[in-house]
Design a protein around this motif. Structure first.
Motif, PDB file in Angstrom:
ATOM      1  N   GLY A 207      42.057  27.711  44.918  1.00 27.35           N
ATOM      2  CA  GLY A 207      42.029  27.606  43.465  1.00 27.35           C
ATOM      3  C   GLY A 207      42.413  28.866  42.735  1.00 27.35           C
ATOM      4  O   GLY A 207      42.653  28.815  41.524  1.00 27.35           O
ATOM      5  N   ILE A 208      42.463  30.002  43.439  1.00 22.21           N
ATOM      6  CA  ILE A 208      42.771  31.257  42.749  1.00 22.21           C
ATOM      7  C   ILE A 208      43.894  32.049  43.409  1.00 22.21           C
ATOM      8  O   ILE A 208      44.306  33.082  42.887  1.00 22.21           O
ATOM      9  CB  ILE A 208      41.516  32.160  42.652  1.00 22.21           C
ATOM     10  N   SER A 209      44.454  31.584  44.521  1.00 25.49           N
ATOM     11  CA  SER A 209      45.517  32.318  45.210  1.00 25.49           C
ATOM     12  C   SER A 209      46.872  32.074  44.563  1.00 25.49           C
ATOM     13  O   SER A 209      47.129  31.008  43.972  1.00 25.49           O
ATOM     14  CB  SER A 209      45.591  31.905  46.683  1.00 25.49           C
ATOM     15  N   PHE A 210      47.757  33.048  44.702  1.00 27.58           N
ATOM     16  CA  PHE A 210      49.150  32.906  44.273  1.00 27.58           C
ATOM     17  C   PHE A 210      49.917  32.169  45.351  1.00 27.58           C
ATOM     18  O   PHE A 210      49.861  32.530  46.535  1.00 27.58           O
ATOM     19  CB  PHE A 210      49.751  34.292  44.038  1.00 27.58           C
ATOM     20  N   HIS A 211      50.671  31.139  44.953  1.00 28.69           N
ATOM     21  CA  HIS A 211      51.471  30.350  45.881  1.00 28.69           C
ATOM     22  C   HIS A 211      52.949  30.520  45.523  1.00 28.69           C
ATOM     23  O   HIS A 211      53.431  29.884  44.577  1.00 28.69           O
ATOM     24  CB  HIS A 211      51.083  28.870  45.811  1.00 28.69           C
ATOM     25  N   PRO A 212      53.674  31.369  46.227  1.00 34.33           N
ATOM     26  CA  PRO A 212      55.092  31.580  45.912  1.00 34.33           C
ATOM     27  C   PRO A 212      55.888  30.283  45.950  1.00 34.33           C
ATOM     28  O   PRO A 212      55.702  29.444  46.845  1.00 34.33           O
ATOM     29  CB  PRO A 212      55.562  32.542  47.000  1.00 34.33           C
ATOM     30  N   GLY A 213      56.760  30.108  44.959  1.00 37.17           N
ATOM     31  CA  GLY A 213      57.639  28.945  44.939  1.00 37.17           C
ATOM     32  C   GLY A 213      57.061  27.735  44.237  1.00 37.17           C
ATOM     33  O   GLY A 213      57.799  26.790  43.943  1.00 37.17           O
ATOM     34  N   ALA A 224      44.543  32.332  35.867  1.00 36.64           N
ATOM     35  CA  ALA A 224      43.447  32.330  34.897  1.00 36.64           C
ATOM     36  C   ALA A 224      42.103  32.221  35.607  1.00 36.64           C
ATOM     37  O   ALA A 224      41.139  32.924  35.259  1.00 36.64           O
ATOM     38  CB  ALA A 224      43.623  31.184  33.903  1.00 36.64           C
ATOM     39  N   ALA A 225      42.031  31.369  36.606  1.00 38.84           N
ATOM     40  CA  ALA A 225      40.789  31.235  37.367  1.00 38.84           C
ATOM     41  C   ALA A 225      40.473  32.523  38.125  1.00 38.84           C
ATOM     42  O   ALA A 225      39.311  32.938  38.224  1.00 38.84           O
ATOM     43  CB  ALA A 225      40.914  30.067  38.347  1.00 38.84           C
ATOM     44  N   THR A 230      37.083  37.325  38.937  1.00 40.52           N
ATOM     45  CA  THR A 230      37.078  38.656  39.544  1.00 40.52           C
ATOM     46  C   THR A 230      36.968  39.817  38.567  1.00 40.52           C
ATOM     47  O   THR A 230      36.388  40.851  38.907  1.00 40.52           O
ATOM     48  CB  THR A 230      38.356  38.861  40.383  1.00 40.52           C
ATOM     49  N   SER A 231      37.528  39.720  37.366  1.00 41.82           N
ATOM     50  CA  SER A 231      37.644  40.923  36.543  1.00 41.82           C
ATOM     51  C   SER A 231      37.123  40.787  35.120  1.00 41.82           C
ATOM     52  O   SER A 231      37.192  41.750  34.355  1.00 41.82           O
ATOM     53  CB  SER A 231      39.117  41.351  36.478  1.00 41.82           C
ATOM     54  N   MET A 232      36.609  39.646  34.749  1.00 40.73           N
ATOM     55  CA  MET A 232      36.186  39.460  33.367  1.00 40.73           C
ATOM     56  C   MET A 232      35.074  40.437  32.991  1.00 40.73           C
ATOM     57  O   MET A 232      35.074  41.029  31.894  1.00 40.73           O
ATOM     58  CB  MET A 232      35.714  38.019  33.153  1.00 40.73           C
ATOM     59  N   GLY A 233      34.114  40.651  33.887  1.00 36.68           N
ATOM     60  CA  GLY A 233      33.042  41.592  33.606  1.00 36.68           C
ATOM     61  C   GLY A 233      33.537  43.015  33.464  1.00 36.68           C
ATOM     62  O   GLY A 233      33.076  43.777  32.600  1.00 36.68           O
ATOM     63  N   TRP A 234      34.508  43.404  34.298  1.00 34.18           N
ATOM     64  CA  TRP A 234      35.082  44.743  34.235  1.00 34.18           C
ATOM     65  C   TRP A 234      35.817  44.950  32.906  1.00 34.18           C
ATOM     66  O   TRP A 234      35.655  45.971  32.248  1.00 34.18           O
ATOM     67  CB  TRP A 234      36.029  44.919  35.411  1.00 34.18           C
ATOM     68  N   ASP A 235      36.617  43.966  32.519  1.00 33.27           N
ATOM     69  CA  ASP A 235      37.346  44.071  31.255  1.00 33.27           C
ATOM     70  C   ASP A 235      36.400  44.069  30.061  1.00 33.27           C
ATOM     71  O   ASP A 235      36.656  44.734  29.046  1.00 33.27           O
ATOM     72  CB  ASP A 235      38.338  42.910  31.125  1.00 33.27           C
ATOM     73  N   LEU A 236      35.303  43.336  30.164  1.00 34.54           N
ATOM     74  CA  LEU A 236      34.332  43.290  29.072  1.00 34.54           C
ATOM     75  C   LEU A 236      33.707  44.664  28.840  1.00 34.54           C
ATOM     76  O   LEU A 236      33.537  45.099  27.693  1.00 34.54           O
ATOM     77  CB  LEU A 236      33.244  42.261  29.381  1.00 34.54           C
TER      78      LEU A 236
END
Length: 289
Positions: A207-213, A224-225, A230-236
């Motif tokens: 649900g969160i990995s990049f799938h080339p192609g 977005a997921a 992973t980073s919403m708390g850090w950015d906040l």
């Protein structure tokens, strides 16, 4: 008889010359392509592999240097502006290690928002890029991610210089506007840097990995997921600190930056009066000091 009052000198941001504007547009377009090309890469192309990152590093860094050189060549940055650039970049680089390892707290964002606002978008882009470069050297954070950080930080400070109403919006309203921009910009910086690293990561959940192609829309949904997970708390943390510093210390720093800019008199033309040495014309009132 009293002499008429002289109008106050206005703060003059560092202008963007034609060559600097071309270099800035070029590096921005290439930067957008650099961040986004993995989303358009074919599965069999191999373009999304991590070993390609050093080549991108080698291509982007000279372009960032070209923006600085072109700005100086266009007389948009004289010796005084270069000196101010060096001082602000050194301060920003020194601020970053104070909180970068703790919940995303990075006080350098506050400095770059206010500097871009006072000194203009061109100066802001150069300052953001140079500050991140100096910070990477200071903290040992040199790697293939560094030119992406320089681009993202340059865009962040450039955006502050493009905010509306520098002659009309002052006082509390200006601080609120800068705080809002700092909050949004802090999240935007984290998101665009996530994009740079996300395409290189493998072996995460479906649900969160990049799938080339795969279709861009499907990958953007996974991205977005990934950001939320992973980073919403850090950015906040980065956004909250930027807002707090802007609202509490912003007025003082804005005054200091504007006073320094007026004293430096960027872009003031040099004139020669008969029988005297060179003098600087500042605006139309002929005032010195």
């Amino acid at each position: 008889m009293n002499s008429p009052a002289r109008p106050a000198r206005r703060t003059r941001p560092v202008r963007i010359g034609p060559r600097a504007a071309v270099a800035l547009v070029l590096v921005t377009l290439i930067g957008i392509a650099a961040f986004g090309w993995p989303l358009l890469a074919d599965r069999q192309s191999g373009l999304a592999h991590s070993q390609d990152a050093p080549w991108l590093f080698a291509a982007l860094l000279p372009l960032l240097v070209a923006v600085v050189v072109a700005t100086i060549a266009d007389n948009g940055m004289d010796a005084k502006a270069v000196a101010m650039l060096g001082v602000l970049a050194a301060v920003g680089a020194a601020l970053r290690p104070l909180g970068a390892g703790t919940a995303g707290l990075e006080p350098m964002f506050f400095l770059l928002v206010l500097s871009g606002r006072v000194l203009g978008p061109g100066f802001g882009f150069v300052l953001g890029s140079v500050t991140m470069f100096a910070s990477a050297l200071l903290t040992g954070g040199v790697g293939p991610w560094m030119p992406f950080q320089m681009l993202a930080m340059g865009w962040f400070a450039l955006g502050a210089g493009l905010l509306p109403g520098p002659e009309r919006i002052r006082g509390r309203a200006e601080l609120l506007m800068l705080a809002a921009y700092g909050c949004v910009g802090a999240f935007a910086y984290g998101t665009i840097m996530n994009l740079q690293g996300w395409v290189l990561l493998q072996g995460m959940g479906q649900g969160i990995s990049f799938h080339p192609g795969e279709p861009v829309t499907a990958n953007l949904a996974r991205f977005a997921a990934y950001c939320l997970a992973t980073s919403m708390g850090w950015d906040l943390g980065r956004a909250v600190l930027t807002v707090v510093l802007t609202l509490t210390l912003g007025a003082t720093l804005l005054k200091a930056l504007r006073r320094a800019t007026r004293r430096a008199a960027f872009d003031a033309p040099v004139s020669f009066a008969p029988g005297t040495g060179p003098a600087l014309k500042r605006g139309t009132n002929g005032s010195g000091g």
